[in-house]
Motif scaffolding. Structure first.
Motif, PDB file in Angstrom:
ATOM      1  N   VAL A 193       0.727  -1.411   0.057  1.00  0.00           N
ATOM      2  CA  VAL A 193       0.060   0.098   0.104  1.00  0.00           C
ATOM      3  C   VAL A 193       1.057   1.254  -0.016  1.00  0.00           C
ATOM      4  O   VAL A 193       2.022   1.130   0.500  1.00  0.00           O
ATOM      5  N   SER A 194       0.313   2.336  -0.471  1.00  0.00           N
ATOM      6  CA  SER A 194       1.131   3.409  -0.618  1.00  0.00           C
ATOM      7  C   SER A 194       0.137   4.539   0.063  1.00  0.00           C
ATOM      8  O   SER A 194      -0.577   5.355  -0.597  1.00  0.00           O
ATOM      9  N   PRO A 195       0.449   4.693   1.334  1.00  0.00           N
ATOM     10  CA  PRO A 195      -0.253   5.721   2.081  1.00  0.00           C
ATOM     11  C   PRO A 195      -0.194   7.288   1.636  1.00  0.00           C
ATOM     12  O   PRO A 195       1.165   7.403   1.240  1.00  0.00           O
ATOM     13  N   GLY A 196      -1.280   8.135   1.863  1.00  0.00           N
ATOM     14  CA  GLY A 196      -0.910   9.541   1.729  1.00  0.00           C
ATOM     15  C   GLY A 196      -0.516   9.857   3.212  1.00  0.00           C
ATOM     16  O   GLY A 196      -0.257   9.150   3.951  1.00  0.00           O
ATOM     17  N   SER A 197      -1.047  11.210   3.558  1.00  0.00           N
ATOM     18  CA  SER A 197      -0.395  12.089   4.880  1.00  0.00           C
ATOM     19  C   SER A 197      -1.521  11.296   5.869  1.00  0.00           C
ATOM     20  O   SER A 197      -2.715  11.520   5.932  1.00  0.00           O
ATOM     21  N   THR A 198      -0.814  10.496   6.881  1.00  0.00           N
ATOM     22  CA  THR A 198      -1.571   9.851   7.734  1.00  0.00           C
ATOM     23  C   THR A 198      -1.257   9.988   9.241  1.00  0.00           C
ATOM     24  O   THR A 198       0.202  10.599   9.362  1.00  0.00           O
ATOM     25  N   ASP A 199      -2.001  10.302   9.693  1.00  0.00           N
ATOM     26  CA  ASP A 199      -1.991  10.991  11.144  1.00  0.00           C
ATOM     27  C   ASP A 199      -0.975  10.003  12.212  1.00  0.00           C
ATOM     28  O   ASP A 199      -1.593   9.448  13.026  1.00  0.00           O
ATOM     29  N   THR A 200       0.284  10.287  12.166  1.00  0.00           N
ATOM     30  CA  THR A 200       1.276   9.249  13.049  1.00  0.00           C
ATOM     31  C   THR A 200       2.390  10.343  13.320  1.00  0.00           C
ATOM     32  O   THR A 200       2.429  11.306  12.807  1.00  0.00           O
ATOM     33  N   PRO A 201       3.284   9.824  14.156  1.00  0.00           N
ATOM     34  CA  PRO A 201       4.483  10.500  14.652  1.00  0.00           C
ATOM     35  C   PRO A 201       5.308  10.922  13.194  1.00  0.00           C
ATOM     36  O   PRO A 201       6.015  11.938  13.410  1.00  0.00           O
ATOM     37  N   SER A 206       7.809  14.916   9.691  1.00  0.00           N
ATOM     38  CA  SER A 206       7.691  15.585   8.317  1.00  0.00           C
ATOM     39  C   SER A 206       7.357  16.824   8.451  1.00  0.00           C
ATOM     40  O   SER A 206       8.127  17.752   7.772  1.00  0.00           O
ATOM     41  N   ALA A 207       6.268  17.479   9.175  1.00  0.00           N
ATOM     42  CA  ALA A 207       5.934  18.841   9.352  1.00  0.00           C
ATOM     43  C   ALA A 207       7.117  19.482   9.928  1.00  0.00           C
ATOM     44  O   ALA A 207       7.424  20.582   9.432  1.00  0.00           O
ATOM     45  N   ARG A 208       7.862  18.888  11.014  1.00  0.00           N
ATOM     46  CA  ARG A 208       9.004  19.613  11.485  1.00  0.00           C
ATOM     47  C   ARG A 208      10.083  19.964  10.380  1.00  0.00           C
ATOM     48  O   ARG A 208      10.625  21.060  10.473  1.00  0.00           O
ATOM     49  N   LEU A 209      10.261  18.976   9.759  1.00  0.00           N
ATOM     50  CA  LEU A 209      11.334  19.128   8.857  1.00  0.00           C
ATOM     51  C   LEU A 209      10.940  20.057   7.449  1.00  0.00           C
ATOM     52  O   LEU A 209      11.837  20.673   7.041  1.00  0.00           O
ATOM     53  N   TYR A 210       9.628  20.320   7.285  1.00  0.00           N
ATOM     54  CA  TYR A 210       9.198  21.465   6.451  1.00  0.00           C
ATOM     55  C   TYR A 210       9.112  22.708   7.295  1.00  0.00           C
ATOM     56  O   TYR A 210       8.374  23.690   6.686  1.00  0.00           O
ATOM     57  N   ASP A 211       9.189  22.706   8.330  1.00  0.00           N
ATOM     58  CA  ASP A 211       8.940  23.926   9.165  1.00  0.00           C
ATOM     59  C   ASP A 211       7.598  24.431   9.110  1.00  0.00           C
ATOM     60  O   ASP A 211       7.281  25.404   9.241  1.00  0.00           O
ATOM     61  N   LEU A 212       6.553  23.369   9.404  1.00  0.00           N
ATOM     62  CA  LEU A 212       5.294  23.745   9.436  1.00  0.00           C
ATOM     63  C   LEU A 212       4.675  23.388  10.752  1.00  0.00           C
ATOM     64  O   LEU A 212       5.379  22.788  11.522  1.00  0.00           O
ATOM     65  N   PRO A 213       3.787  24.109  11.315  1.00  0.00           N
ATOM     66  CA  PRO A 213       2.994  24.066  12.585  1.00  0.00           C
ATOM     67  C   PRO A 213       2.730  22.593  13.231  1.00  0.00           C
ATOM     68  O   PRO A 213       3.061  22.451  14.237  1.00  0.00           O
ATOM     69  N   GLY A 214       2.359  21.678  12.446  1.00  0.00           N
ATOM     70  CA  GLY A 214       2.115  20.477  12.679  1.00  0.00           C
ATOM     71  C   GLY A 214       1.609  19.607  11.587  1.00  0.00           C
ATOM     72  O   GLY A 214       1.591  20.038  10.486  1.00  0.00           O
ATOM     73  N   ALA A 215       1.330  18.349  12.056  1.00  0.00           N
ATOM     74  CA  ALA A 215       0.999  17.374  10.936  1.00  0.00           C
ATOM     75  C   ALA A 215      -0.321  17.781  10.255  1.00  0.00           C
ATOM     76  O   ALA A 215      -0.468  17.432   8.884  1.00  0.00           O
ATOM     77  N   GLU A 216      -1.241  18.354  10.726  1.00  0.00           N
ATOM     78  CA  GLU A 216      -2.214  18.939  10.258  1.00  0.00           C
ATOM     79  C   GLU A 216      -2.237  19.734   8.908  1.00  0.00           C
ATOM     80  O   GLU A 216      -3.130  19.996   7.975  1.00  0.00           O
ATOM     81  N   SER A 217      -1.122  20.443   8.965  1.00  0.00           N
ATOM     82  CA  SER A 217      -0.770  21.350   7.762  1.00  0.00           C
ATOM     83  C   SER A 217      -1.031  20.445   6.643  1.00  0.00           C
ATOM     84  O   SER A 217      -0.971  20.945   5.522  1.00  0.00           O
ATOM     85  N   PHE A 218      -0.644  19.122   6.685  1.00  0.00           N
ATOM     86  CA  PHE A 218      -0.678  18.399   5.191  1.00  0.00           C
ATOM     87  C   PHE A 218      -1.876  17.916   4.683  1.00  0.00           C
ATOM     88  O   PHE A 218      -2.165  17.552   3.728  1.00  0.00           O
ATOM     89  N   ALA A 219      -3.122  18.304   5.627  1.00  0.00           N
ATOM     90  CA  ALA A 219      -4.505  17.807   5.429  1.00  0.00           C
ATOM     91  C   ALA A 219      -4.887  18.472   3.738  1.00  0.00           C
ATOM     92  O   ALA A 219      -5.396  17.822   3.063  1.00  0.00           O
ATOM     93  N   ALA A 220      -4.534  19.809   3.568  1.00  0.00           N
ATOM     94  CA  ALA A 220      -5.194  20.612   2.721  1.00  0.00           C
ATOM     95  C   ALA A 220      -4.544  19.926   1.191  1.00  0.00           C
ATOM     96  O   ALA A 220      -5.350  20.280   0.348  1.00  0.00           O
TER      97      ALA A 220
END
Ligand SMILES: NC(=O)c1ccc[n+]([C@@H]2O[C@H](COP(=O)([O-])OP(=O)(O)OC[C@H]3O[C@@H](n4cnc5c(N)ncnc54)[C@H](O)[C@@H]3O)[C@@H](O)[C@H]2O)c1
Length: 261
Positions: A193-201, A206-220
Motif C-alpha cells: 500500500v502507498s499511504p498518503g498523509s496519515t496522522d502518526t508521529p 515531516s511537518a517539523r522537517l518542512y517548518d510547518l506548525p504540525g501534521a494537520e498542515s498536510f491535510a489541505a
C-alpha cells in the motif's frame, strides 16, 4: 474469523500498531515486531517498549511482542522463526517499520540520516522478505501467503527535501513488483500500500522537517481535505492479508486520499 498467523514490523505505534490490532480482531495470531528504541542517527523518537506492550495488551491474547531491528537480518530471521515456533507457521508478513529524515537537499543530509532512511525503509523490507517468504512457502499447498509492504505516495512523487525517503519508497514499490512476479504460481503474493498523509508521529516529524506548525498542515494538499487515520491504512492491509485478495500480486495500491493524483 481466521486462524492465520501474521508478523508485523513497526508495531509499536501508527500504521503498524493499527494493523496488529485489526488483524488480531479478525482472528489472526500476530507477532508484533518493533525496534522499540530511539535511533542515534535520527532526531525524533521511535516507538517505545511501553507502546509496544500497550499494543499487545490492546490486541489480545494471540498477540506477542518481539523486539528486533529490521536492519538486522539475524534478528528478523529470529522473529520469523519465533512466529513459526509459536503458531506452527506463517501466513502474512507486513513490513510497516519506517523512518523519515531530510528537510534539506539530498547533498546536505547528514550521511548517517540518509543511511538510516535507506537501510530501514528499503533494506528492512528486503530483510523481512528474505526471512519471511521462505516461511510463507513452507506452508503446504494450496497456499495463500501474503507478503505486504508499506510504501508511500513518495514512491511516485518527487518530494523535495525527502529525496532518500522517496528513493527508498520507490525501491519498495519496485521490490514488490519483482517479488510478485517471482512468486508466480506459488499461491503466495506480494503487494504494497502507498499511504498518503496519515496522522502518526512520522507525519509530525515531516511537518517539523518542512517548518510547518504540525501534521494537520498536510491535510489541505490531499484531495480528501483531511489526514488519514492509521486504521484506514490498516484496513487496506488487512484486506490484502486475507484470502479475498488472491487475484492481486505485485500491486502497489494507493491508500492516500488522492494525494498521488
Ligand atoms: N504516516 C504517514 O503519513 C505515512 C505516509 C506514507 C507512508 N508511511 C509509511 O508507513 C509506515 C509506518 O509509519 P507510521 O506512519 O506508522 O510511522 P510511526 O513513526 O508512527 O511508526 C513507525 C514504527 O516503526 C518503528 N521502527 C523504526 N525503525 C525501526 C527499525 N529499524 N526496526 C524496527 N522497527 C522500527 C518505530 O519504532 C515505530 O514504531 C512507514 O513505512 C512509513 O514510511 C507513512
Amino acid at each position: 474469523m481466521t486462524t492465520r498467523t501474521a508478523l508485523v514490523t513497526g508495531a509499536s505505534r501508527g500504521i503498524g500498531a493499527a494493523t496488529v490490532v485489526l488483524l488480531a480482531k479478525q482472528g489472526y495470531s500476530v507477532l508484533a515486531v518493533d525496534v522499540a528504541a530511539d535511533d542515534p542517527a535520527l532526531p525524533y523518537p521511535m516507538g517505545s517498549g511501553a507502546e509496544l506492550s500497550a499494543v499487545v495488551e490492546q490486541a489480545g491474547e494471540h498477540v506477542e511482542a518481539f523486539i528486533a531491528d529490521v536492519r538486522d537480518p539475524a534478528a528478523i530471521a529470529a522473529a520469523v522463526a519465533e512466529a513459526e515456533r509459536r503458531w506452527g507457521g506463517l501466513d502474512v508478513a507486513v513490513a510497516a517499520a519506517g523512518v523519515i529524515a531530510g528537510g534539506v537537499p539530498l547533498w546536505e543530509v547528514p550521511p548517517e540520516q540518509e543511511q538510516a532512511v535507506l537501510e530501514i525503509n528499503l533494506n528492512g523490507v528486503v530483510n523481512l522478505a528474505r526471512a519471511a517468504v521462505p516461511a510463507l512457502l513452507r506452508r503446504p499447498e494450496p497456499r495463500s501467503g501474503r507478503f505486504l509492504a508499506v510504501a508511500s505516495a513518495a514512491a511516485t512523487r518527487g518530494l523535495p527535501m525527502l529525496a532518500a525517503y522517496c528513493a527508498a519508497k520507490a525501491g519498495v514499490a519496485g521490490l514488490i513488483r519483482a517479488l510478485g512476479a517471482e512468486l508466480g504460481r506459488t499461491g503466495v503474493t506480494a503487494n504494497a500500500v502507498s499511504p498518503g498523509s496519515t496522522d502518526t508521529p512520522i507525519l509530525a516529524e515531516s511537518a517539523r522537517l518542512y517548518d510547518l506548525p504540525g501534521a494537520e498542515s498536510f491535510a489541505a494538499q490531499q484531495p480528501l481535505g483531511r489526514l488519514l487515520d492509521a486504521g484506514e491504512v490498516a484496513a487496506a492491509l488487512a484486506f490484502l492479508a486475507g484470502p479475498d485478495s488472491g487475484a492481486m500480486t505485485g500491486a502497489v495500491v494507493p491508500v492516500d486520499g488522492g494525494l498521488a493524483l
